[in-house]
Design an enzyme around this catalytic site. Structure first.
Site, short mmCIF file in Angstrom:
data_model
loop_
_atom_site.label_atom_id
_atom_site.label_comp_id
_atom_site.label_asym_id
_atom_site.label_seq_id
_atom_site.Cartn_x
_atom_site.Cartn_y
_atom_site.Cartn_z
N LYS A 1 0.86 -1.18 0.00
CA LYS A 1 0.00 0.00 0.00
C LYS A 1 0.90 1.24 0.00
O LYS A 1 1.94 1.25 0.68
CB LYS A 1 -0.89 -0.03 1.26
N SER B 1 -9.70 2.13 2.96
CA SER B 1 -8.78 2.84 2.11
C SER B 1 -7.80 1.93 1.35
O SER B 1 -7.20 2.38 0.37
CB SER B 1 -7.97 3.83 2.95
N SER C 1 -10.06 -0.25 7.07
CA SER C 1 -9.42 -0.04 5.77
C SER C 1 -8.77 -1.28 5.16
O SER C 1 -8.41 -1.26 3.98
CB SER C 1 -8.37 1.08 5.86
#
Lengths: 486, 477
Positions: A76, A151, A175
């Site tokens: 990420k 997210s 997330s």
């Protein structure tokens, strides 16, 4: 090969049936083919990835392989990396290059993993749909007009669309788990403090926790083995003996007490979600597990508490993006204050600005007690609810999200509706608990549904074991998304 | 109408750690700009603070030295504000739960003593420096100082005027150096004070509206600034005006304070507990370990020195710095307990004067304590007169060797043989009949002239006390 589990890939690499360069090349080609449609990756540098793969092959040839040597992985874009820019999904850090690697990145490096790229995400991890990214929305491989959740939407899609066999994510209010649920993959948020936050760009420090995303619970275990461990650079990193998170993959389900909180099965959740979750729970019961009805009475307050505390911490954590030392700085400004204002107005998107404003407000003189302090107190009550619940059960099950993937743009004008999508994922981080989402079926539209498993602190191995047993008997996690066929 | 001046001081003592409060970067002074700023100090994305154990121990040490309560659990908080030399956009400090609470400090107030209560002392990090002069139309930022550990020590508003405030600051300055937690270098900013000043009519028990004077980095400026500020407030009030709560800066060139910002313009710092740092927990065993490692404190030492027969003034002077007290003790140890007063006189007089002239610390004195003791032994056994001893001291200072060597080389043995001295006295009296007559006629000055003649005849080696005695006896006949 793209559909292999981590275990199969490790075996293939160890048996020299495939080289890391070949394997990495395969995934890079897949990324090349699908990234335009999915927008899952922000940064990819094939040369760097292949160089890492060659080094991994050399290690394999010398017989010095680590647990993940030669295995491709996506990070990420919230984890600082020296090799690739680290944007955190924000214009503020569009061109930012970190001079150091995050702890998690180092750990995967030491374990021999090959980084295939940095994945897209909601800006500064603030969002539940991946629509707040400066680099554009990520598209769900189960429906190109659908959000993948957020997210960690880029990581979820990378795994779902077989652009990487595994990815890292971070979870503050859901997330990791929410995008995992919406894209049909597995994601684990560990107990707070198990994975070092060093080098992971902070959103809400008391909640942020890194975790692995992959296609099966069995794959999550070796990933967490690599990520977990004490790091003296993070004061909230726990000093605990190392553990093998795969040790309970053979967990006996007979007699397992599964808590079912009333609040997780009420109004407001899609019938298709509830049906799939109930069917999964019925499977556990059929294996001899016992369900325990319970109450988590403060659940309804969790979203409100979260949207006071997380913005409060974020407003302070994001103060460092002031245009002085690095990152975006406005081109033109009249004076210092103007430089700050323009830099931050240009560098941050609407959702980040909203949360900075909310956070600043709740910490302000005269409001602190009514908001921040009150929220802290309720946070403790929520933790107490869980402690009482875990006196009666070994783990808790319920839906990860109240709905399956929704359309891009459907909730962007209504932040509260967007926030409510995290209603089931927010309580665990407020209590610092580990929680896992695994696919457990599809709704009538053919969209994946996530089953959430929550346990007491440090029960990751148990959660993974319970999930693995289910995945041995079902194939929801093996389904290939309709938009990204193999 | 009389006025009472009320002052409370907030002192920032830079802790003498090798690394910063929350990072591993060095704290040494004088490095090129930004050479000592690591990723944590620059507040790069993803970095986290880790509290410096040595700084915590120093804070505990201070708390124990002033008899304060050491909170076993204290909390680091974030003080949020934007400024270019504050990299994170917040300063990590302690707010609601400081590590040190209470405590007292004894100060010299006029001829007497006063005990000033402390409110608290808390750990925090320093900001960087903005450099406005060297860059045309721009500001340079040096983050070497960012993250340097500070102990902020807050007094109760119990100081009654500039003299009290300076006495307090001096006592605090001596204490933090004494216990080795701060180098006390005020030029380099290692010890700086803010003063909260208010005035009220004598007898009034309520505090007046205060003004805070920032960054007083010398005792002289502190005295000037507080005196000016108190005068300003009194003038305002006597003219029927009111004091506005504000922060003020002292301008040393003009000797006055100037408004910086008013209360309305004050920041809302939005303090909240720093979620990156767990509450700071100090174990009982650690506190006891630090207590055991504390040196004997100035107050205890002063009392012990007084009991050795020193005057109150001397005893206080000798505990002004730990090195000075150590020197004195080493000197007494070598010279013998009976010589304490002589040692004190010489250290405070001759030695301190010489050090002062040479601009040296006592730790770097060319005459070490045992050397001085050896010299003083020759004073007390009568070998040297006071004047001769000073000559020997100067020679020792110049590096000419030990006292006895110099005495032997220069033939500086005092003549104390009564028979020899009597002969010389008689000789002088015989040659100076006029002075003898003058003396007998009541001119005391003549006596000194006769002493001078004897000293001259002996090249200054005659024991002056004996000469006086013999002369008086002879002349009384």
């Amino acid at each position: 090969m793209l559909d292999s589990t981590l275990g199969e890939l490790r075996a293939a690499l160890a048996g020299r049936r495939v080289s890391s360069v070949e394997l990495t090349g395969l995934y890079l080609a897949r990324i090349r083919a699908l990234n335009r449609a999915t927008n899952a990756f922000i940064s990819v540098d094939e040369e760097i990835s292949l160089a890492q793969a060659r080094a991994a092959d050399a290690r394999l040839a010398r017989g010095e392989a680590g647990p993940l040597t030669g295995i491709p992985i996506a990070h990420k874009d919230i984890f600082c990396t020296r090799a690739l820019r680290t944007t955190c999904g924000s214009r503020m850090l569009e061109h930012y290059r970190s001079p150091y690697d995050a702890h998690v990145v180092e750990q995967f490096d030491h374990a021999g993993a090959v980084v295939v790229g940095k994945t897209n995400m909601d800006e500064f991890a603030m969002g539940s749909s991946n629509e707040t990214s400066w680099f554009g929305p990520v598209r769900n491989p189960w429906g190109k007009d659908l959000v993948p959740g957020g997210s960690s939407g880029g990581s979820a899609v990378a795994v779902a669309a077989r652009m990487a066999p595994a990815a890292t994510g971070t979870d503050t209010g859901g997330s990791i788990r929410q995008p995992a649920a919406l894209t049909g993959v597995c994601g684990l948020k560990p107990t707070y403090g198990v994975v070092s936050r060093y080098g992971m760009i902070a959103f809400a420090s008391s909640l942020d926790q890194a975790g692995p995303m992959a296609r099966s619970a069995a794959d999550l275990a070796p990933l967490l083995n690599v990520m977990a461990g004490h790091d003296p650079r993070d004061s909230t990193s726990l000093e605990r003996p190392r553990e093998d998170y795969a040790r309970e993959l053979g967990l006996a389900l007979r007699g397992l007490r599964i808590g079912l909180p009333r609040e997780y099965f009420g109004e407001g959740t899609d019938p298709g979600v509830l049906a799939a979750v109930r069917a999964a729970i019925a499977w556990y019961e059929a294996q001899g597990a016992r369900t325990v009805p319970l109450e988590l009475p403060n659940t309804a307050l969790a979203v409100a508490v979260y949207y006071v505390l997380a913005p409060a911490e974020a407003s302070s954590n994001l103060s460092r993006y002031d245009g002085v030392r690095y990152g975006h700085r406005a081109q033109q400004y009249a004076d210092l204050l103007d430089m700050y204002c323009r830099t931050r107005a240009e560098g941050f998107g609407a959702e980040v600005q909203r949360r900075v404003l909310v956070g600043t407000y709740v910490l302000s003189h005269g409001y602190y007690d009514a908001y921040y302090l009150k929220a802290q107190k309720v946070r403790r009550l929520i933790a107490r609810d869980f402690a009482a619940a875990f006196a009666q059960c070994d783990l808790i099950m319920g839906p990860t999200t109240p709905s399956t993937a929704f359309a891009i743009g459907a909730k962007t004008d209504d932040p509260v509706q967007m926030y409510l999508n995290d209603i089931f994922t927010i309580p665990a981080p407020l209590a610092g608990l580990p929680a896992l989402s695994i696919p457990c079926g599809f709704d009538a539209r053919g969209l994946p549904v996530g089953l959430q498993l929550m346990g007491p602190h440090f029960s990751e191995a148990r959660l993974l074991g319970a999930a693995h047993r289910y995945q041995q008997a079902t194939d929801w996690h093996r389904r290939v998304p309709s938009e990204t066929p193999l | 109408m009389t006025w009472e001046i009320v002052v409370g001081l907030e002192t920032h003592a830079q802790l003498a750690t090798r690394s910063k409060m929350f990072s591993g970067a060095a704290t040494a002074f004088g490095a090129p700009p930004n050479a000592q700023a690591c990723a944590v100090d620059v507040a790069l994305p993803g970095v986290l603070p880790v509290a410096n154990r040595a700084a915590v121990e120093m804070a505990v040490k201070f708390g124990l030295a002033v008899g304060a309560r050491i909170h076993r659990r204290s909390v680091f908080a974030r003080k949020n504000y934007f400024y270019p030399d504050l990299p994170k956009g917040y300063q990590i400090s302690q707010y609601e739960l400081p590590i040190v609470q209470g405590g007292v400090l004894a100060i010299q107030a006029g001829d007497g003593e006063k005990t000033i209560r402390l409110t608290r002392a808390h750990l925090e990090e320093d900001a960087g420096k903005s450099l406005h002069e060297d860059f045309h139309g721009m500001t340079g930022i040096d983050l070497n100082r960012a993250g340097t550990p500070l102990l902020e020590i807050v007094s109760e508003p119990e100081l009654r005027g500039a003299k009290d405030a300076v006495a307090y600051a001096r006592a605090l300055h001596a204490l933090v150096r004494w216990i080795g937690i701060c180098d006390g270098n005020m030029q380099e900013g290692s010890f700086r004070c803010d003063a909260n000043v208010s005035v009220r009519r004598t007898g009034d028990t309520r505090l007046g509206t205060r003004c805070e004077i920032k960054n007083l980095n010398s005792f002289r400026f502190m005295e000037q600034a507080i005196e000016f500020e108190a005068r300003r407030q009194i003038d305002l009030l006597e003219d029927g005006g009111a004091v506005v709560q504000q922060t003020r800066l002292f301008d040393p060139e003009r000797g006055e304070t100037r408004a910086m910002r008013t209360k309305e313009e004050a920041h809302d710092y939005r303090y909240f507990p720093d979620p990156d740092l767990l509450p700071l927990v100090v174990a009982e065993a650690d506190v006891e370990g630090i207590r055991a490692s504390l040196p004997e404190l100035p107050e205890a030492r002063r009392q012990r020195f007084a009991a050795m027969g020193l005057g109150a003034q001397d005893a206080r002077a000798l505990v002004g710095a730990r090195e000075l007290a150590d020197y004195f003790e080493a000197c007494v140890a070598a010279a013998g307990a009976g010589q304490a007063k002589l040692c004190a006189n010489w250290i405070i007089g001759e030695l301190a004067g010489a050090l002062n002239r040479a601009g040296l610390d006592i730790a770097r004195s060319p005459v070490p304590a045992p050397g001085l003791a050896a010299l003083l032994a020759r004073v007390s056994d009568g070998t040297l007169s006071g004047k001769m001893a000073k000559e020997v001291f100067d020679a020792m200072w110049a590096g000419e060797g030990a006292a006895d060597e110099i005495i032997a080389r220069r033939g500086l043995r005092q003549i104390s043989d009564a028979g020899a001295l009597e002969k010389i006295v008689d000789d002088v009296l015989a040659k100076n009949a006029r002075q003898v007559e003058d003396y007998r006629a009541g001119k005391d000055k003549a006596f000194n002239s006769l002493v001078g003649q004897v000293m001259k005849a002996t090249q200054g080696k005659a024991n002056p006390a004996q000469v006086n005695e013999i002369l008086k006896a002879r002349l009384a006949r």
